[in-house]
Design an enzyme around this catalytic site. Structure first.
Site, short mmCIF file in Angstrom:
data_model
loop_
_atom_site.label_atom_id
_atom_site.label_comp_id
_atom_site.label_asym_id
_atom_site.label_seq_id
_atom_site.Cartn_x
_atom_site.Cartn_y
_atom_site.Cartn_z
CB SER A 182 7.37 -4.30 1.34
OG SER A 182 6.15 -3.97 0.73
CB ALA B 137 15.96 10.80 1.03
CG HIS C 78 -8.22 3.54 -0.58
ND1 HIS C 78 -9.32 2.75 -0.41
CD2 HIS C 78 -7.15 2.71 -0.67
CE1 HIS C 78 -8.95 1.47 -0.40
NE2 HIS C 78 -7.64 1.42 -0.56
CB ILE C 79 -9.87 10.13 1.93
CG1 ILE C 79 -10.82 10.34 0.76
CG2 ILE C 79 -9.51 11.44 2.60
CD1 ILE C 79 -12.10 11.01 1.10
N GLY D 18 0.85 -1.20 0.00
CA GLY D 18 0.00 0.00 0.00
C GLY D 18 0.88 1.24 0.00
NE ARG E 19 -1.17 -4.81 -0.84
CZ ARG E 19 -1.98 -3.77 -0.55
NH1 ARG E 19 -3.00 -3.48 -1.31
NH2 ARG E 19 -1.77 -3.06 0.53
N GLY F 77 -5.75 1.02 9.02
CA GLY F 77 -4.70 0.58 9.95
C GLY F 77 -4.48 -0.92 9.91
NE ARG F 78 -2.79 -4.51 5.55
CZ ARG F 78 -3.11 -4.95 4.35
NH1 ARG F 78 -3.64 -6.14 4.22
NH2 ARG F 78 -2.89 -4.25 3.28
CG ASP G 189 -1.59 0.07 7.82
OD1 ASP G 189 -2.46 0.91 7.56
OD2 ASP G 189 -1.41 -0.97 7.14
CG ASP H 17 1.56 -2.30 10.10
OD1 ASP H 17 2.45 -1.60 9.60
OD2 ASP H 17 0.89 -3.11 9.43
N GLY I 50 5.53 -1.77 3.59
CA GLY I 50 5.03 -2.24 4.88
C GLY I 50 5.57 -3.61 5.24
CG ASP I 51 3.12 -6.12 7.52
OD1 ASP I 51 2.72 -5.59 6.46
OD2 ASP I 51 2.36 -6.73 8.30
NE ARG J 273 -27.73 10.54 10.13
CZ ARG J 273 -28.78 10.18 10.87
NH1 ARG J 273 -28.66 9.19 11.75
NH2 ARG J 273 -29.92 10.80 10.76
CB THR K 273 2.79 1.16 5.93
OG1 THR K 273 1.44 0.90 6.32
CG2 THR K 273 3.66 0.92 7.13
CG HIS L 272 -20.07 16.66 19.47
ND1 HIS L 272 -18.98 15.99 19.95
CD2 HIS L 272 -19.77 17.97 19.57
CE1 HIS L 272 -18.07 16.85 20.32
NE2 HIS L 272 -18.52 18.07 20.10
P1 ADP Z 1 2.77 -4.07 2.69
O1 ADP Z 1 4.19 -4.08 2.30
O2 ADP Z 1 2.17 -2.69 2.64
O3 ADP Z 1 2.51 -4.79 4.00
P2 ADP Z 1 1.74 -6.39 1.26
O4 ADP Z 1 1.52 -7.21 2.48
O5 ADP Z 1 0.70 -6.44 0.20
O6 ADP Z 1 1.94 -4.84 1.57
O7 ADP Z 1 3.14 -6.84 0.63
C1 ADP Z 1 3.66 -6.22 -0.54
C2 ADP Z 1 4.33 -7.25 -1.41
O8 ADP Z 1 5.45 -7.81 -0.71
C3 ADP Z 1 3.49 -8.47 -1.78
O9 ADP Z 1 2.64 -8.22 -2.86
C4 ADP Z 1 4.54 -9.48 -2.15
O10 ADP Z 1 5.03 -9.27 -3.44
C5 ADP Z 1 5.65 -9.14 -1.14
N1 ADP Z 1 5.54 -10.05 0.01
C6 ADP Z 1 4.64 -10.03 0.99
N2 ADP Z 1 4.79 -11.03 1.87
C7 ADP Z 1 5.86 -11.74 1.41
C8 ADP Z 1 6.54 -12.92 1.84
N3 ADP Z 1 6.17 -13.58 2.94
N4 ADP Z 1 7.61 -13.34 1.10
C9 ADP Z 1 7.99 -12.67 0.00
N5 ADP Z 1 7.39 -11.58 -0.46
C10 ADP Z 1 6.35 -11.11 0.22
O1 F6P Z 2 -1.65 -1.06 4.52
C1 F6P Z 2 -2.26 0.14 4.14
C2 F6P Z 2 -3.74 -0.04 3.95
O2 F6P Z 2 -4.27 1.21 3.54
C3 F6P Z 2 -4.49 -0.55 5.18
O3 F6P Z 2 -4.70 0.45 6.14
C4 F6P Z 2 -5.76 -1.08 4.55
O4 F6P Z 2 -6.33 -2.11 5.31
C5 F6P Z 2 -5.27 -1.62 3.22
O5 F6P Z 2 -4.01 -0.99 2.96
C6 F6P Z 2 -6.19 -1.37 2.07
O6 F6P Z 2 -5.69 -2.07 0.99
P1 F6P Z 2 -6.07 -1.78 -0.52
O7 F6P Z 2 -5.29 -0.59 -0.94
O8 F6P Z 2 -5.66 -3.01 -1.23
O9 F6P Z 2 -7.54 -1.51 -0.57
MG MG Z 3 1.14 -4.59 5.56
#
Ligand code: ADP
Ligand code: F6P
Ligand code: MG
Length: 322
Positions: free
Chosen positions: A107, A24, A252-253, A13, A74, A172-173, A129, A131, A104-105, A246, A127, A217
Site C-alpha cells: 500500500s 482518528a 487468520h485468527i 491485509g 488487493r 508475518g510474511r 507483520d 515489517d 502495509g508495504d 503437534r 499491518t 513440554h
Molecule cells: P500490504 O499493503 O498489506 O503490503 P499488498 O502488498 O497486497 O498489501 O498491497 C496492497 C495493494 O497496494 C495492492 O493490491 C495494490 O493495489 C497496491 N500496490 C502494491 N504494490 C504496489 C506497487 N508497486 N505500485 C502500486 N500499487 C501497489
Molecule cells: O500481511 C498480512 C498477512 O496476514 C501476512 O502475515 C500473511 O502472509 C498474509 O497477509 C496472508 O494473506 P491473505 O490474507 O491474502 O491470506
Molecule cells: Mg505487505
C-alpha cells in the site's frame, strides 16, 4: 496550498487497530475544519469512485473493533501506471487534496505513486507483520502477538500433560517479528525466523536434551517466512521420533479480534499525526513511531529499505529459554 478536503482508505491485509486509525483521521480532520471522505475497499474503491463523506458519527463505536469499516482489497489495476493515473484523476476531480493510506508495504508503494502524480499523501503502517522500516511498531502487531501468546498458553497446558512438543506456525510474511515477540513473551524454547539461519539437527538435539533434563513440554514457534509448521515437525521427527510434535497453524485468527490498548493508542496518535502533517504541507511521507516519538520519513526511503531484525531480543529469548 491549503488543504481543505482529505480522504482515507485502508488497503492490503487488514489489521486490528485500522478502525481506530480511521476514526482518528476522520475526527482530527473534522476538528481542524477539513472535509473528510472515506474510500471503500482500498485502491479498488478509489478506481470505482466509491468515495463518501464522513462525519463524527460515521466513526462512532469502532475504536474497539477489529477489521476495517472501510474494508480492504488487493487491486491489480492499481499496480499499473494507467490505474494510478486514473486514481489520481478521480481524487482531483473530487477536489480531494490529501490522502491518508493505512496499509502495509504494498500500500505504501501505491501511496508513493500517487504522490508522484501530484496527490498529497500520508502512509500509516497498518499491518500485523511489523515489517515496515522507520517505525518500531505497526498498527495491529501488538494485538497479533497477544493472540499468539494466548494460544501458546493454552498449548502449554496440553503439551505438558502429554510431554509433547508444540510447533506453532505464525504469520508475518517475510518478517519474523510476530514469532520473535510472541516467542519471547511465551518462553518458547525455539524461535525460527527468516532473518536468522537455523540448524535443525541442533534444534532437535536441544529439544531431546531438554526433555531428558526434566522439561515437560517444548514450544517451537516458526514464522511463515522461514517455513511451514508441518515441515518443521517432519524434520524433527526424522531426527528424533520421541519428540511427538503437534502442529498448530494460527492463520487468520492472528488478524482478527479487538485491538489491544497499545494498538488503539498507536493508531489514534498516528491518525491524528497524519492529518496534522498534511495540513502543515507535508506529502509523500510515512508516519511512524520510534522510541515513542512520532516520526515522518520519505515514503521512498521506507519502501526501499528492509526492516532491521532485533537480534538482541532474539538472543535474549534464546538465553532465557534454556
Ligand atoms: P500490504 O499493503 O498489506 O503490503 P499488498 O502488498 O497486497 O498489501 O498491497 C496492497 C495493494 O497496494 C495492492 O493490491 C495494490 O493495489 C497496491 N500496490 C502494491 N504494490 C504496489 C506497487 N508497486 N505500485 C502500486 N500499487 C501497489
Ligand atoms: O500481511 C498480512 C498477512 O496476514 C501476512 O502475515 C500473511 O502472509 C498474509 O497477509 C496472508 O494473506 P491473505 O490474507 O491474502 O491470506
Ligand atoms: Mg505487505
Amino acid at each position: 496550498m491549503t488543504i481543505k478536503k482529505i480522504a482515507v482508505l485502508t488497503s492490503g491485509g487488514d489489521s486490528q487497530g485500522m478502525n481506530a486509525a480511521v476514526r482518528a483521521v476522520v475526527r482530527s480532520g473534522l476538528y481542524y475544519g477539513l472535509e473528510v471522505y472515506g474510500i471503500q475497499r482500498g485502491y479498488q474503491g478509489l478506481l470505482n469512485d466509491d468515495i463518501f463523506s464522513m462525519d463524527l458519527r460515521s466513526v462512532g463505536d469502532i475504536i474497539q473493533r477489529g477489521g476495517t469499516v472501510l474494508q480492504s482489497a488487493r487491486c491489480k489495476e492499481f499496480m499499473t501506471p494507467e490505474g494510478q493515473q486514473k486514481g489520481a484523476d478521480i481524487l482531483r476531480k473530487r477536489g480531494i487534496d490529501g490522502l491518508v493510506v493505512i496499509g502495509g508495504d504494498g500500500s505504501y508503494h501505491g501511496a508513493n505513486k500517487l504522490s508522484k502524480l501530484g496527490i498529497n499523501t500520508m502512509a500509516l503502517p497498518g499491518t500485523i507483520d511489523n515489517d515496515i522500516s522507520y517505525t518500531d511498531f505497526t498498527i495491529g502487531f501488538d494485538t497479533s502477538v497477544s493472540i499468539v501468546v494466548d494460544a501458546i498458553n493454552k498449548l502449554r497446558d496440553t503439551m505438558s500433560s502429554h510431554e509433547r512438543s508444540s510447533i506453532v506456525e505464525v504469520m508475518g510474511r517475510h518478517c519474523g517479528d510476530i514469532a520473535l515477540y510472541a516467542g519471547l513473551a511465551s518462553g518458547a524454547e525455539t524461535i525460527i525466523v527468516p532473518e536468522v539461519p537455523f540448524d535443525m539437527d541442533e534444534i532437535a538435539e536441544r529439544m531431546e536434551q531438554n526433555f531428558a533434563h526434566g522439561k515437560r513440554h517444548s514450544i517451537v514457534i516458526v514464522a511463515e517466512g522461514a517455513g511451514t509448521g508441518e515441515d518443521v515437525a517432519k524434520q524433527l521427527v526424522e531426527r528424533c521420533a520421541t519428540l511427538e510434535p503437534r502442529v498448530t497453524v494460527l492463520g487468520h485468527i492472528q488478524r482478527g479480534g479487538t485491538p489491544t490498548p497499545a494498538d488503539r493508542n498507536l493508531a489514534s496518535r498516528l491518525g491524528d499525526f497524519a492529518v496534522r502533517m498534511l495540513i502543515s504541507g507535508e506529502s509523500d511521507k510515512a508516519c511512524g513511531i520510534i522510541r515513542n516519538e512520532l516520526v515522518l520519513t520519505d515514503i521512498d526511503k521506507v519502501v526501499n529499505s528492509k526492516k532491521e531484525f532485533n537480534v538482541e531480543l532474539y538472543e535474549l529469548a534464546a538465553r532465557l529459554s534454556q
